[in-house]
Design an enzyme around this catalytic site. Structure first.
Site, PDB file in Angstrom:
ATOM      1  N   ASP A  30      28.165  18.752  46.084  1.00 22.68           N
ATOM      2  CA  ASP A  30      28.088  20.130  46.572  1.00 22.68           C
ATOM      3  C   ASP A  30      26.638  20.612  46.401  1.00 22.68           C
ATOM      4  O   ASP A  30      26.025  20.367  45.364  1.00 22.68           O
ATOM      5  CB  ASP A  30      29.050  21.012  45.764  1.00 22.68           C
ATOM      6  CG  ASP A  30      29.322  22.347  46.431  1.00 22.68           C
ATOM      7  OD1 ASP A  30      30.480  22.618  46.740  1.00 22.68           O
ATOM      8  OD2 ASP A  30      28.366  23.121  46.633  1.00 22.68           O
ATOM      9  N   ILE A  31      26.090  21.271  47.443  1.00 24.27           N
ATOM     10  CA  ILE A  31      24.684  21.712  47.323  1.00 24.27           C
ATOM     11  C   ILE A  31      24.547  23.010  46.522  1.00 24.27           C
ATOM     12  O   ILE A  31      23.435  23.437  46.229  1.00 24.27           O
ATOM     13  CB  ILE A  31      23.956  21.916  48.672  1.00 24.27           C
ATOM     14  CG1 ILE A  31      24.849  22.605  49.675  1.00 24.27           C
ATOM     15  CG2 ILE A  31      23.353  20.632  49.200  1.00 24.27           C
ATOM     16  CD1 ILE A  31      24.077  23.218  50.826  1.00 24.27           C
ATOM     17  N   VAL A  94      35.571  28.898  52.205  1.00 25.79           N
ATOM     18  CA  VAL A  94      34.382  29.284  52.958  1.00 25.79           C
ATOM     19  C   VAL A  94      34.123  28.290  54.097  1.00 25.79           C
ATOM     20  O   VAL A  94      33.849  28.684  55.226  1.00 25.79           O
ATOM     21  CB  VAL A  94      33.151  29.368  52.022  1.00 25.79           C
ATOM     22  CG1 VAL A  94      31.878  29.603  52.824  1.00 25.79           C
ATOM     23  CG2 VAL A  94      33.341  30.477  50.989  1.00 25.79           C
ATOM     24  N   HIS A  99      38.540  20.406  51.985  1.00 30.68           N
ATOM     25  CA  HIS A  99      37.726  19.722  50.963  1.00 30.68           C
ATOM     26  C   HIS A  99      38.331  19.924  49.590  1.00 30.68           C
ATOM     27  O   HIS A  99      38.876  20.974  49.275  1.00 30.68           O
ATOM     28  CB  HIS A  99      36.264  20.194  51.004  1.00 30.68           C
ATOM     29  CG  HIS A  99      36.097  21.674  50.964  1.00 30.68           C
ATOM     30  ND1 HIS A  99      36.273  22.464  52.074  1.00 30.68           N
ATOM     31  CD2 HIS A  99      35.783  22.512  49.958  1.00 30.68           C
ATOM     32  CE1 HIS A  99      36.072  23.729  51.751  1.00 30.68           C
ATOM     33  NE2 HIS A  99      35.787  23.790  50.461  1.00 30.68           N
TER      34      HIS A  99
HETATM   35  P1  5GP Z   1      35.064  26.566  49.486  1.00 28.43           P
HETATM   36  O1  5GP Z   1      34.876  27.938  48.919  1.00 28.43           O
HETATM   37  O2  5GP Z   1      35.247  26.595  50.982  1.00 28.43           O
HETATM   38  O3  5GP Z   1      36.134  25.795  48.769  1.00 28.43           O
HETATM   39  O4  5GP Z   1      33.720  25.799  49.164  1.00 28.43           O
HETATM   40  C1  5GP Z   1      32.819  25.328  50.117  1.00 28.43           C
HETATM   41  C2  5GP Z   1      31.786  24.535  49.350  1.00 28.43           C
HETATM   42  O5  5GP Z   1      30.960  23.848  50.266  1.00 28.43           O
HETATM   43  C3  5GP Z   1      30.875  25.407  48.479  1.00 28.43           C
HETATM   44  O6  5GP Z   1      30.978  24.985  47.131  1.00 28.43           O
HETATM   45  C4  5GP Z   1      29.494  25.171  49.059  1.00 28.43           C
HETATM   46  O7  5GP Z   1      28.497  25.108  48.081  1.00 28.43           O
HETATM   47  C5  5GP Z   1      29.639  23.843  49.777  1.00 28.43           C
HETATM   48  N1  5GP Z   1      28.762  23.690  50.908  1.00 28.43           N
HETATM   49  C6  5GP Z   1      28.573  24.582  51.916  1.00 28.43           C
HETATM   50  N2  5GP Z   1      27.702  24.076  52.822  1.00 28.43           N
HETATM   51  C7  5GP Z   1      27.329  22.845  52.368  1.00 28.43           C
HETATM   52  C8  5GP Z   1      26.450  21.844  52.885  1.00 28.43           C
HETATM   53  O8  5GP Z   1      25.811  21.977  53.931  1.00 28.43           O
HETATM   54  N3  5GP Z   1      26.332  20.707  52.148  1.00 28.43           N
HETATM   55  C9  5GP Z   1      27.015  20.531  50.971  1.00 28.43           C
HETATM   56  N4  5GP Z   1      26.815  19.379  50.337  1.00 28.43           N
HETATM   57  N5  5GP Z   1      27.853  21.447  50.472  1.00 28.43           N
HETATM   58  C10 5GP Z   1      28.005  22.599  51.160  1.00 28.43           C
END
Ligand code: 5GP
Ligand code: ZN
Length: 140
Positions: A30-31, A94, A99
């Site tokens: 995760d970035i 988000v 994932h």
């Molecule tokens: P959610 O809230 O949808 O479960 O989390 C989405 C995750 O994706 C977040 O932790 C965010 O940091 C990660 N994320 C968003 N865009 C990118 C990206 O371009 N690359 C990577 N490696 N992680 C991402």
């Protein structure tokens, strides 16, 4: 899927720090890591959430999570590993490509709010009624 950031990562249009790959899944860092080693496991075929993902991909993600968790344990010696997965905007999802988060936990790290809820006994009647509603819906 067009405009899906995780599909772009799968297609190599956006780079990632890959930790694991097989026929069905890709895992990468995760970035915006909550902790060092915060890893995401995604299906290679786009599916938005738990409602859409085919069983085979879901199974592959969970099998991969076991392999990666073992590797994390060896490489990072965490005191625990939190597995998190959010579905829908109401749950703060988000990125709308399924994932599964693996978050290594270490002594002294800030609490993850979702893993640190206060244990308050529920209303047993309400719990029973809700269980019945869900169980009944399983048979619809
Ligand atoms: P959610 O809230 O949808 O479960 O989390 C989405 C995750 O994706 C977040 O932790 C965010 O940091 C990660 N994320 C968003 N865009 C990118 C990206 O371009 N690359 C990577 N490696 N992680 C991402
Ligand atoms: Zn996608």
């Amino acid at each position: 899927m067009e405009d899906c950031i995780f599909c772009k990562i799968i297609n190599g249009e956006i780079p990632c720090f890959k930790v694991y790959e097989d026929d069905r899944v890709l895992a990468f860092e995760d970035i915006n890591p909550i902790a060092p080693g915060h890893t995401l496991i995604i299906p290679k075929n786009h599916a938005e959430n738990l409602f859409e993902i085919p069983d085979e991909d879901l199974a592959a993600i969970h099998l991969a999570s076991k392999k990666i968790a073992r590797a994390m344990k060896k490489a990072l010696a965490p005191t625990g590993i939190a597995c998190l997965q959010l579905n829908g905007k109401g749950a703060n999802q988000v990125v709308m490509h399924y994932h599964f988060h693996l978050v290594p936990r270490h002594e002294g790290a800030p609490e993850l709010p979702i893993t640190a809820w206060e244990l308050k006994p529920g209303d047993m009647q309400q719990i029973e009624e809700t269980a019945k509603k869900i169980a009944a819906a399983l048979n619809d």
